[in-house]
Design an enzyme around this catalytic site. Structure first.
Site, PDB file in Angstrom:
ATOM      1  N   LYS A   9       0.854  -1.205   0.000  1.00 45.28           N
ATOM      2  CA  LYS A   9       0.000   0.000   0.000  1.00 45.28           C
ATOM      3  C   LYS A   9       0.876   1.237   0.000  1.00 45.28           C
ATOM      4  O   LYS A   9       2.054   1.184   0.383  1.00 45.28           O
ATOM      5  CB  LYS A   9      -0.945   0.026   1.205  1.00 45.28           C
ATOM      6  CG  LYS A   9      -0.274   0.036   2.607  1.00 45.28           C
ATOM      7  CD  LYS A   9       0.199   1.385   3.109  1.00 45.28           C
ATOM      8  CE  LYS A   9       0.821   1.316   4.504  1.00 45.28           C
ATOM      9  NZ  LYS A   9       1.624   2.488   4.853  1.00 45.28           N
ATOM     10  N   ALA A  96       9.736  -0.220   4.952  1.00 46.22           N
ATOM     11  CA  ALA A  96       9.572   0.647   3.791  1.00 46.22           C
ATOM     12  C   ALA A  96       8.329   1.523   3.884  1.00 46.22           C
ATOM     13  O   ALA A  96       8.145   2.423   3.070  1.00 46.22           O
ATOM     14  CB  ALA A  96       9.506  -0.212   2.520  1.00 46.22           C
ATOM     15  N   LEU A  98       5.381   0.300   3.351  1.00 41.86           N
ATOM     16  CA  LEU A  98       4.517  -0.228   2.293  1.00 41.86           C
ATOM     17  C   LEU A  98       3.514  -1.264   2.816  1.00 41.86           C
ATOM     18  O   LEU A  98       2.746  -1.828   2.040  1.00 41.86           O
ATOM     19  CB  LEU A  98       5.371  -0.852   1.174  1.00 41.86           C
ATOM     20  CG  LEU A  98       6.270   0.131   0.410  1.00 41.86           C
ATOM     21  CD1 LEU A  98       7.230  -0.628  -0.513  1.00 41.86           C
ATOM     22  CD2 LEU A  98       5.431   1.123  -0.402  1.00 41.86           C
ATOM     23  N   GLY A  99       3.541  -1.509   4.131  1.00 38.34           N
ATOM     24  CA  GLY A  99       2.535  -2.386   4.749  1.00 38.34           C
ATOM     25  C   GLY A  99       2.680  -3.857   4.400  1.00 38.34           C
ATOM     26  O   GLY A  99       1.693  -4.605   4.505  1.00 38.34           O
ATOM     27  N   GLY A 101       4.052  -6.596   5.835  1.00 37.52           N
ATOM     28  CA  GLY A 101       3.687  -7.560   6.881  1.00 37.52           C
ATOM     29  C   GLY A 101       2.189  -7.527   7.170  1.00 37.52           C
ATOM     30  O   GLY A 101       1.549  -8.578   7.327  1.00 37.52           O
ATOM     31  N   SER A 103      -0.172  -6.627   5.120  1.00 38.08           N
ATOM     32  CA  SER A 103      -0.849  -7.218   3.969  1.00 38.08           C
ATOM     33  C   SER A 103      -0.782  -8.744   4.022  1.00 38.08           C
ATOM     34  O   SER A 103      -1.776  -9.433   3.753  1.00 38.08           O
ATOM     35  CB  SER A 103      -0.188  -6.712   2.681  1.00 38.08           C
ATOM     36  OG  SER A 103      -0.698  -7.397   1.571  1.00 38.08           O
ATOM     37  N   ASP A 135      -2.717  -1.607  10.597  1.00 38.21           N
ATOM     38  CA  ASP A 135      -2.865  -1.435   9.135  1.00 38.21           C
ATOM     39  C   ASP A 135      -3.482  -2.640   8.430  1.00 38.21           C
ATOM     40  O   ASP A 135      -3.661  -2.622   7.215  1.00 38.21           O
ATOM     41  CB  ASP A 135      -1.481  -1.208   8.491  1.00 38.21           C
ATOM     42  CG  ASP A 135      -0.922   0.170   8.801  1.00 38.21           C
ATOM     43  OD1 ASP A 135      -1.650   0.984   9.394  1.00 38.21           O
ATOM     44  OD2 ASP A 135       0.242   0.417   8.438  1.00 38.21           O
TER      45      ASP A 135
END
Ligand code: C5P
Length: 275
Positions: A9, A96, A98-99, A101, A103, A135
């Site tokens: 994400k 990063a 970017l989520g 884990g 996800s 998240d």
């Protein structure tokens, strides 16, 4: 055996509103899934034991991994204890913003629920997911969502028009708690989240991330990277707590091979399907 894509994400905007008594931060953010995927394979175990392997040897495969946290959460809530064999093929960089884990955990909940004949409703998966991370719930939306609270209160939004982006991550990362700790609550941006959201939906985007300042304070080379990328792209914004950036544009950034660089677009899922 079924393999599920587990998307990364970005945060198209991220406003921090306050520090809460429980140590978390109240936020308001437009989350968007992107076409950078890990692959998660989940199947019934051929033995009476669970097994979990991961393509990246640097990542833990013990109970601290969010995939296994999702497995025990699902078992606790449903009472279904069927042994499973899991393999995670990683492409999303760690530390990063970017989520990755989160996800993986959401994908695990979805995949297990498929394997178990849909024992839980999507609303149940969403409410359970917040117990193991802020998240994770977002990834159970359809790919575009306005997130508030700790990040776990989600409002699904209509899909945004496609956009070509580059994800850039330097060879160093940042842990999320460290960035939140470095945040000075007195010096946050002032745009109203509801206005930011309305502007995005009317194609007048304003790109703001309140976690950039603390991340840049911790790693000044990150600010230098942003300044450098801004020479080639009109829009460059850090995602989440960093250290990745998204750059809006078609042209490939010219960076040394030590950088993670990937072209992406927005990703979404249709009702009742996965990404
Ligand atoms: O919920 P999650 O485990 O993903 O959060 C990781 C850490 O990030 C928390 O322990 C907290 O330090 C920080 N965090 C926060 N406020 C949020 C989300 C995360 O302070 N809304």
């Amino acid at each position: 055996m079924t393999t599920y894509r587990s998307p990364a994400k970005i945060n198209l905007f991220l406003r921090i509103l306050s520090r809460r008594p429980d140590g978390y931060h109240e936020l308001a953010s437009l989350f968007q899934a992107i076409s950078l995927y890990d692959n998660l394979t989940v199947e019934l175990s051929p033995s009476s034991e669970d097994s979990f392997s991961c393509s990246n040897p640097a990542l833990p495969t013990d109970s601290s991994n969010l995939v296994l946290k999702a497995l025990s959460l699902y078992r606790r809530k449903t009472g279904i204890l069927t042994p499973v064999r899991i393999h995670l093929d990683k492409h999303i960089p760690a530390e990063a913003g970017l989520g990755g884990g989160s996800s993986n955990a959401a994908t695990m909940l979805w995949a297990l629920n498929q394997l178990c004949g849909g024992a839980a409703t999507l609303d149940e998966l969403k409410s359970w997911s917040a117990e193991i991370g802020s998240d994770i719930t977002f990834f159970l939306s359809q790919g575009t969502a306005y997130c508030t609270g700790r990040g776990e209160v989600i409002t699904d939004l209509p899909f945004l028009p496609p956009k070509s982006l580059w994800i850039v991550k330097p060879p160093f990362g940042l842990s999320t708690p460290r960035v939140y700790q470095a945040l000075n609550i007195e010096t946050l941006s002032t745009s109203t989240p509801s206005r930011l959201l309305e502007n995005f939906q009317n194609d007048r985007p304003e790109y703001v991330n309140d976690l950039e300042t603390p991340a840049f304070d911790l790693l000044p080379e990150l600010k230098a990277l942003k300044t450098d990328l801004q020479k080639s792209y009109e829009v460059v914004l850090m995602s989440g707590s960093g250290t990745s950036f998204f750059c809006v544009g078609e042209k490939r950034p010219s960076l040394s091979e030590t950088y993670f660089v990937a072209p992406v677009n927005f990703s979404r899922r249709q009702d009742k399907n996965w990404y």
